[in-house]
Scaffold this active site. Structure first.
Site, PDB file in Angstrom:
ATOM      1  N   THR A 124       0.829  -1.216   0.000  1.00  5.33           N
ATOM      2  CA  THR A 124       0.000   0.000   0.000  1.00  5.33           C
ATOM      3  C   THR A 124       0.857   1.257   0.000  1.00  5.33           C
ATOM      4  O   THR A 124       2.006   1.235   0.473  1.00  5.33           O
ATOM      5  CB  THR A 124      -0.917  -0.006   1.249  1.00  5.33           C
ATOM      6  OG1 THR A 124      -1.505   1.284   1.407  1.00  5.33           O
ATOM      7  CG2 THR A 124      -0.148  -0.321   2.525  1.00  5.33           C
ATOM      8  N   ASP A 125       0.278   2.349  -0.474  1.00  5.18           N
ATOM      9  CA  ASP A 125       0.990   3.644  -0.437  1.00  5.18           C
ATOM     10  C   ASP A 125       1.229   4.106   1.005  1.00  5.18           C
ATOM     11  O   ASP A 125       2.098   4.949   1.254  1.00  5.18           O
ATOM     12  CB  ASP A 125       0.225   4.722  -1.230  1.00  5.18           C
ATOM     13  CG  ASP A 125      -1.198   4.975  -0.751  1.00  5.18           C
ATOM     14  OD1 ASP A 125      -1.654   4.308   0.211  1.00  5.18           O
ATOM     15  OD2 ASP A 125      -1.868   5.849  -1.336  1.00  5.18           O
ATOM     16  N   GLU A 126       0.476   3.544   1.964  1.00  3.76           N
ATOM     17  CA  GLU A 126       0.596   4.027   3.353  1.00  3.76           C
ATOM     18  C   GLU A 126       1.960   3.733   3.970  1.00  3.76           C
ATOM     19  O   GLU A 126       2.329   4.317   4.979  1.00  3.76           O
ATOM     20  CB  GLU A 126      -0.498   3.411   4.244  1.00  3.76           C
ATOM     21  CG  GLU A 126      -1.868   3.770   3.752  1.00  3.76           C
ATOM     22  CD  GLU A 126      -2.967   3.646   4.784  1.00  3.76           C
ATOM     23  OE1 GLU A 126      -2.676   3.543   5.984  1.00  3.76           O
ATOM     24  OE2 GLU A 126      -4.130   3.658   4.362  1.00  3.76           O
ATOM     25  N   TYR A 149      -1.304  -0.369  11.250  1.00  7.79           N
ATOM     26  CA  TYR A 149      -1.594  -1.028   9.961  1.00  7.79           C
ATOM     27  C   TYR A 149      -0.454  -0.780   8.978  1.00  7.79           C
ATOM     28  O   TYR A 149       0.103  -1.725   8.397  1.00  7.79           O
ATOM     29  CB  TYR A 149      -2.917  -0.509   9.374  1.00  7.79           C
ATOM     30  CG  TYR A 149      -3.065  -0.830   7.901  1.00  7.79           C
ATOM     31  CD1 TYR A 149      -3.281  -2.126   7.458  1.00  7.79           C
ATOM     32  CD2 TYR A 149      -2.963   0.181   6.925  1.00  7.79           C
ATOM     33  CE1 TYR A 149      -3.390  -2.429   6.104  1.00  7.79           C
ATOM     34  CE2 TYR A 149      -3.067  -0.114   5.569  1.00  7.79           C
ATOM     35  CZ  TYR A 149      -3.288  -1.418   5.167  1.00  7.79           C
ATOM     36  OH  TYR A 149      -3.383  -1.713   3.824  1.00  7.79           O
ATOM     37  N   LYS A 153       2.326  -3.417   7.221  1.00  4.15           N
ATOM     38  CA  LYS A 153       2.507  -3.600   5.771  1.00  4.15           C
ATOM     39  C   LYS A 153       3.954  -3.281   5.374  1.00  4.15           C
ATOM     40  O   LYS A 153       4.538  -3.961   4.533  1.00  4.15           O
ATOM     41  CB  LYS A 153       1.530  -2.704   4.992  1.00  4.15           C
ATOM     42  CG  LYS A 153       0.059  -3.052   5.155  1.00  4.15           C
ATOM     43  CD  LYS A 153      -0.329  -4.419   4.634  1.00  4.15           C
ATOM     44  CE  LYS A 153      -0.337  -4.514   3.135  1.00  4.15           C
ATOM     45  NZ  LYS A 153      -0.852  -5.831   2.658  1.00  4.15           N
TER      46      LYS A 153
END
Ligand code: NAD
Ligand code: TDX
Length: 336
Positions: A124-126, A149, A153
């Site tokens: 994810t971009d997060e 979260y 990731k």
């Protein structure tokens, strides 16, 4: 090709399975999913009897389940299975580490032993953290996750990298922006606000509502994953974005306009702790190297998505289960 899809009963995984069965009718798909509150076999209705599809109920962090999965032979593995809701990760970070980190590592171990030809880690971009109003993250930007979260990731990403470098494993990582489309669990902001507005209930907008997300339709994401699976370079990372940056306030107003509901439904509430201000991706690499770009117009995609939720009210009522409601009541009581 024989493909393992993990987390295929969730939002993106189920869209991916439908997409692959249509685009690659000769491929065989095995879906392993633990069916957590976010996993729902109704997302796959109509394909359960396909001879090209098989379902295994199992947990990617449980060695017995993963051992059972790998009793058959496969070519590719696409790892979608994860705990995915940032707000929930504030209450139960350990579960996020167990599934997203240890689960991924267990899959890597088996995939290595069984000589899987391509292991695609859906990230994810997060993992890059937050931007202010300027700039974009590219694949070489440092990892700087802010929520449990995102940290889980990012940890999975660096473990995947280590297996690729140390064991020469054919791993590729994709990092996508915020997805929207059919079958998304109504805890994520778009389906959550659609379902709230339909009941004329307040839409709880965090903070000043000016946080920015870059939206991509789930079908464009699936198309990008297939491009990476077939043509991506082993050991590389690919950003995937739709190029549709909107503040949460703009997004909420568009949803209300499509539904013909008043802006008085917007309720500003206490901010999400650690709330990332802006995500934005530079996607030049996947465009230049794999010839992929997002096709869905945002206004059209959002309108179609709203229509899907309008036509699938029973699906929404069914997925909002007891377990989800316990979290929901606690979390939004703390925000008000
Ligand atoms: P989701 O929450 O809708 O689905 C997750 C699925 O994983 C569910 O079916 C759930 O039952 C399953 N699962 C959870 N724990 C499991 C376990 N221990 N073993 C087996 N299955 C398990 O999530 P999503 O939005 O479809 O996201 C899929 C992947 O894409 C995730 O890895 C997520 O980090 C990534 N991603 C999501 C977005 C987004 O906007 N939704 C954006 C970028 C990346
Ligand atoms: O009630 C809400 N009010 C609100 O203002 C909710 C649920 C969200 N928001 C805001 C927070 C974010 O700025 O809307 C934005 C989007 O929130 P989410 O839908 O929770 O997504 P986000 O936190 O951006 O994370 C998502 O994108 C990246 C996915 O949930 C992740 O799985 C993915 O990796």
């Amino acid at each position: 090709m024989r493909v393992i899809v993990t987390g295929g009963a969730g939002f993106i995984g189920s869209n991916f399975i439908r997409y692959i069965l249509k685009k690659k009718p000769g491929w065989d798909i095995t879906n392993i999913d633990a069916l957590t509150y976010a996993g729902n076999l109704a997302n796959l209705s109509g394909i359960e009897d396909s001879p090209k599809y098989k379902f295994i109920k199992g947990d990617i962090s449980n060695p017995e389940d993963v051992e059972r999965l790998f009793e058959s032979e496969y070519d590719y593995l696409v790892n979608f299975a994860a705990e995915t809701h940032v707000d929930r990760s504030l209450y139960e970070p350990g579960l996020f580490l167990k599934t997203n980190v240890l689960g991924t590592q267990l899959l890597l171990n088996y995939a290595l032993e069984k000589r899987i030809k391509r292991f695609i880690q859906i990230s994810t971009d997060e993992v890059y953290g937050s931007l202010e109003s300027e700039g974009y993250f590219d694949e070489s930007s440092p990892l700087s996750p802010n929520s449990p979260y995102a940290a889980s990731k990012a940890s999975a990403d660096v473990i995947c990298r280590s297996y690729s470098r140390t064991f020469d494993m054919p791993v590729i990582i994709t990092r996508c922006g915020n997805n929207y489309g059919p079958y998304q669990f109504p805890e994520k902001v778009i389906p959550f606000f659609i379902t709230k507005a339909l009941k004329d209930e307040p839409l709880p907008l965090y903070g000043d509502g000016l946080n920015v997300r870059d939206w991509i339709h789930v079908e464009d994401h699936c198309d990008a994953i297939l491009a990476v699976l077939e043509k991506g370079e082993i050991g590389e990372v690919y950003n995937i974005g739709g190029g549709n940056e909107r503040t949460n306030l703009e997004l909420t107003r568009i949803i209300l306009e499509i539904l013909g509901k008043p802006e008085s439904l917007i309720k500003f509430v206490k901010d999400r702790p650690g709330h990332d201000r802006r995500y934005a991706l530079n996607c030049d690499k996947i465009k230049a190297e794999l010839g992929w770009s997002a096709q869905m117009d945002f206004a059209d995609g959002l309108r179609k998505t709203v229509e899907w939720y309008l036509n699938n009210k029973k699906w929404c009522d069914d997925v909002i289960s007891g377990e989800y409601m316990k979290f929901y009541e606690l979390h939004y009581r703390e925000r008000s």
